[in-house]
Design a protein around this motif. Structure first.
Motif, PDB file in Angstrom:
ATOM      1  N   GLU A 156       0.818  -1.219   0.000  1.00 34.84           N
ATOM      2  CA  GLU A 156       0.000   0.000   0.000  1.00 34.84           C
ATOM      3  C   GLU A 156       0.853   1.271   0.000  1.00 34.84           C
ATOM      4  O   GLU A 156       0.324   2.376  -0.034  1.00 34.84           O
ATOM      5  CB  GLU A 156      -0.897   0.021   1.252  1.00 34.84           C
ATOM      6  CG  GLU A 156      -1.895  -1.121   1.302  1.00 34.84           C
ATOM      7  CD  GLU A 156      -2.508  -1.300   2.691  1.00 34.84           C
ATOM      8  OE1 GLU A 156      -3.647  -1.790   2.769  1.00 34.84           O
ATOM      9  OE2 GLU A 156      -1.849  -0.946   3.700  1.00 34.84           O
ATOM     10  N   ALA A 157       2.175   1.097   0.016  1.00 36.44           N
ATOM     11  CA  ALA A 157       3.085   2.243   0.153  1.00 36.44           C
ATOM     12  C   ALA A 157       3.028   3.160  -1.058  1.00 36.44           C
ATOM     13  O   ALA A 157       2.669   2.748  -2.165  1.00 36.44           O
ATOM     14  CB  ALA A 157       4.508   1.748   0.351  1.00 36.44           C
ATOM     15  N   ARG A 158       3.417   4.402  -0.843  1.00 37.43           N
ATOM     16  CA  ARG A 158       3.532   5.374  -1.925  1.00 37.43           C
ATOM     17  C   ARG A 158       4.887   5.243  -2.596  1.00 37.43           C
ATOM     18  O   ARG A 158       5.020   5.400  -3.804  1.00 37.43           O
ATOM     19  CB  ARG A 158       3.352   6.790  -1.343  1.00 37.43           C
ATOM     20  CG  ARG A 158       3.122   7.865  -2.401  1.00 37.43           C
ATOM     21  CD  ARG A 158       2.749   9.192  -1.766  1.00 37.43           C
ATOM     22  NE  ARG A 158       2.407  10.168  -2.807  1.00 37.43           N
ATOM     23  CZ  ARG A 158       2.779  11.430  -2.790  1.00 37.43           C
ATOM     24  NH1 ARG A 158       3.509  11.892  -1.792  1.00 37.43           N
ATOM     25  NH2 ARG A 158       2.426  12.246  -3.756  1.00 37.43           N
ATOM     26  N   PHE A 159       5.924   4.974  -1.797  1.00 35.74           N
ATOM     27  CA  PHE A 159       7.289   4.898  -2.323  1.00 35.74           C
ATOM     28  C   PHE A 159       8.086   3.860  -1.545  1.00 35.74           C
ATOM     29  O   PHE A 159       7.987   3.762  -0.329  1.00 35.74           O
ATOM     30  CB  PHE A 159       7.980   6.260  -2.214  1.00 35.74           C
ATOM     31  CG  PHE A 159       9.413   6.247  -2.685  1.00 35.74           C
ATOM     32  CD1 PHE A 159       9.717   6.057  -4.022  1.00 35.74           C
ATOM     33  CD2 PHE A 159      10.457   6.423  -1.783  1.00 35.74           C
ATOM     34  CE1 PHE A 159      11.041   6.033  -4.453  1.00 35.74           C
ATOM     35  CE2 PHE A 159      11.780   6.402  -2.205  1.00 35.74           C
ATOM     36  CZ  PHE A 159      12.077   6.206  -3.544  1.00 35.74           C
ATOM     37  N   VAL A 160       8.899   3.079  -2.283  1.00 38.14           N
ATOM     38  CA  VAL A 160       9.775   2.082  -1.665  1.00 38.14           C
ATOM     39  C   VAL A 160      11.231   2.466  -1.962  1.00 38.14           C
ATOM     40  O   VAL A 160      11.659   2.424  -3.124  1.00 38.14           O
ATOM     41  CB  VAL A 160       9.483   0.660  -2.207  1.00 38.14           C
ATOM     42  CG1 VAL A 160      10.428  -0.347  -1.551  1.00 38.14           C
ATOM     43  CG2 VAL A 160       8.031   0.287  -1.944  1.00 38.14           C
ATOM     44  N   PRO A 161      11.990   2.882  -0.931  1.00 28.94           N
ATOM     45  CA  PRO A 161      13.388   3.278  -1.147  1.00 28.94           C
ATOM     46  C   PRO A 161      14.267   2.106  -1.562  1.00 28.94           C
ATOM     47  O   PRO A 161      13.818   0.965  -1.690  1.00 28.94           O
ATOM     48  CB  PRO A 161      13.804   3.824   0.221  1.00 28.94           C
ATOM     49  CG  PRO A 161      12.520   4.156   0.926  1.00 28.94           C
ATOM     50  CD  PRO A 161      11.550   3.120   0.433  1.00 28.94           C
ATOM     51  N   ILE A 162      15.545   2.390  -1.751  1.00 26.88           N
ATOM     52  CA  ILE A 162      16.525   1.394  -2.178  1.00 26.88           C
ATOM     53  C   ILE A 162      16.545   0.205  -1.210  1.00 26.88           C
ATOM     54  O   ILE A 162      16.309   0.365  -0.010  1.00 26.88           O
ATOM     55  CB  ILE A 162      17.928   2.042  -2.288  1.00 26.88           C
ATOM     56  CG1 ILE A 162      18.886   1.163  -3.095  1.00 26.88           C
ATOM     57  CG2 ILE A 162      18.494   2.362  -0.905  1.00 26.88           C
ATOM     58  CD1 ILE A 162      20.190   1.876  -3.467  1.00 26.88           C
ATOM     59  N   SER A 163      16.802  -0.994  -1.715  1.00 26.66           N
ATOM     60  CA  SER A 163      16.828  -2.182  -0.859  1.00 26.66           C
ATOM     61  C   SER A 163      18.045  -2.122   0.065  1.00 26.66           C
ATOM     62  O   SER A 163      19.079  -1.548  -0.293  1.00 26.66           O
ATOM     63  CB  SER A 163      16.874  -3.448  -1.709  1.00 26.66           C
ATOM     64  OG  SER A 163      18.068  -3.479  -2.481  1.00 26.66           O
TER      65      SER A 163
END
Length: 368
Positions: A156-163
């Motif tokens: 449901e996130a808006r943005f997923v940063p770098i792993s």
């Protein structure tokens, strides 16, 4: 569906310089004008210290804290004796930590260039004793984080940063970019800020650190003569656009659009910062003869400097920090109060010191 970090697209291969150049000039000139004012302020780190507190308040407010500069300074003045509900106290402590983290960074930059080591130490100070203290202060995250509504899932996130496994390489590339040759330092700063927010290297405090980096970078590159630049007011006033422009960097590769937004923020805040710095300097110069006339004391300018550095203060702190003899210091405060220069927020009671406010300086700093 969540926007994912822009793997392989930092630094951007090309920007639309035709669109940027007309905006770079006004932003750069505004910074230069502000720095001219900054250079003219005697002991700027002291006289402009209330502006640093206001920047800390606004940067923290973007992240959801609910406190004002007046509340922060009142808390500092009264210390632990002040009854305050835990949530408000936590908000205030986050603001105080921001200021401490900035000062710690500036101190480290006497020996080091702006680097990951400074960022990690700033993070450690930022989270010291506050809500994020259990989130590995000073350490990069080992787990995937995401940005979105409170309590949302990864899906449901808006943005997923770098792993997390690629984060160390991402931070190394970010650090190299700080010191690589730049066509324009303000454009480079825009890119560095956006990239730091996209990397989101810590579990908490990323937004505040990314904004703190703005004066640190400008100071290191010689754009300003002291690490005093206050950009959060623009980001707070344009909060939705701020987040949308950052998101579009990863979603659409919209680096140029982000840079245009950032440069306009720098231009407007340079003018606002200059206006406030000039107003503070004007007030200071105007108060010099008034303090001398009112107090008839050799300690008048010392008292003036102390009050400018902290426009809300306790009589006990004033006496201790100024080094003015106790009886003289109390007389000075009494006379400044009688002449309407200072107001009393809290009368003394028993062993509790009175708390004073210098309202004219507070009005300028808060932009009222």
């Amino acid at each position: 569906m969540a926007v994912q970090y822009h793997y392989g697209e930092f630094p951007p291969e090309e920007l639309d310089w035709k669109r940027l150049i007309p905006v770079i000039g006004p932003a750069s000139m505004a910074v230069a004008r502000y720095d001219g004012t900054l250079s003219a302020v005697p002991n700027a780190s002291l006289l402009l210290s209330p502006l640093i507190t206001q920047e800390a308040v606004l940067s923290s407010r973007i992240e959801g804290t609910q406190t004002t500069m007046g509340e922060v300074l009142e808390y500092e003045a009264e210390g632990e004796s002040r009854a305050i509900e835990p949530g408000k106290k936590a908000d205030i402590q986050e603001v105080l930590n921001y200021r401490r983290a900035l000062n710690a960074s500036v101190k480290m930059m006497e020996d080091l260039p702006l680097c990951q080591r400074i960022i990690r130490e700033a993070h450690r100070v930022l989270l010291d004793g506050v809500r994020g203290q259990g989130k590995d202060p000073g350490e990069y995250r080992k787990n995937q984080n995401w940005i979105g509504p409170h309590g949302c899932t990864l899906e449901e996130a808006r943005f997923v940063p770098i792993s997390p496994d690629r984060l160390p390489d991402g931070m190394s590339a970010w650090e190299r970019h700080i010191h690589a040759e730049a066509q324009d330092h303000l454009v480079r700063l825009a890119i560095l800020h956006a990239e730091f927010e996209a990397l989101h290297p810590f579990h908490d405090g990323n937004g505040r650190l990314g904004r703190m980096m703005v004066p640190l970078y400008m100071f290191e590159k010689g754009l300003i003569s002291g690490p005093m630049f206050y950009i959060s007011a623009y980001f707070e006033a344009h909060r939705d656009e701020y987040y949308d422009r950052l998101l579009a960097v990863s979603r659409d590769g919209a680096w140029t659009d982000w840079c245009l937004f950032f440069l306009e923020a720098v231009r407007q805040q340079s003018e606002e910062n200059r206006h406030k710095a000039r107003a503070i300097l004007g007030l200071y110069e105007g108060m010099k003869p008034r303090f001398t006339e009112i107090t008839r004391s050799q300690h008048a300018i010392n008292a003036l400097d102390r009050i400018f550095s902290q426009p809300i203060f306790s009589s006990g702190t004033f006496i201790e920090a100024s080094g003015i003899p106790v009886a003289t210091a109390r007389r000075i405060l009494r006379e400044l109060r009688e002449h309407g220069v200072l107001d009393v927020l809290l009368e003394s009671s028993g062993r509790r010191s009175a708390v004073y406010v210098f309202p004219e300086l507070l009005r300028i700093t808060e932009g009222r």
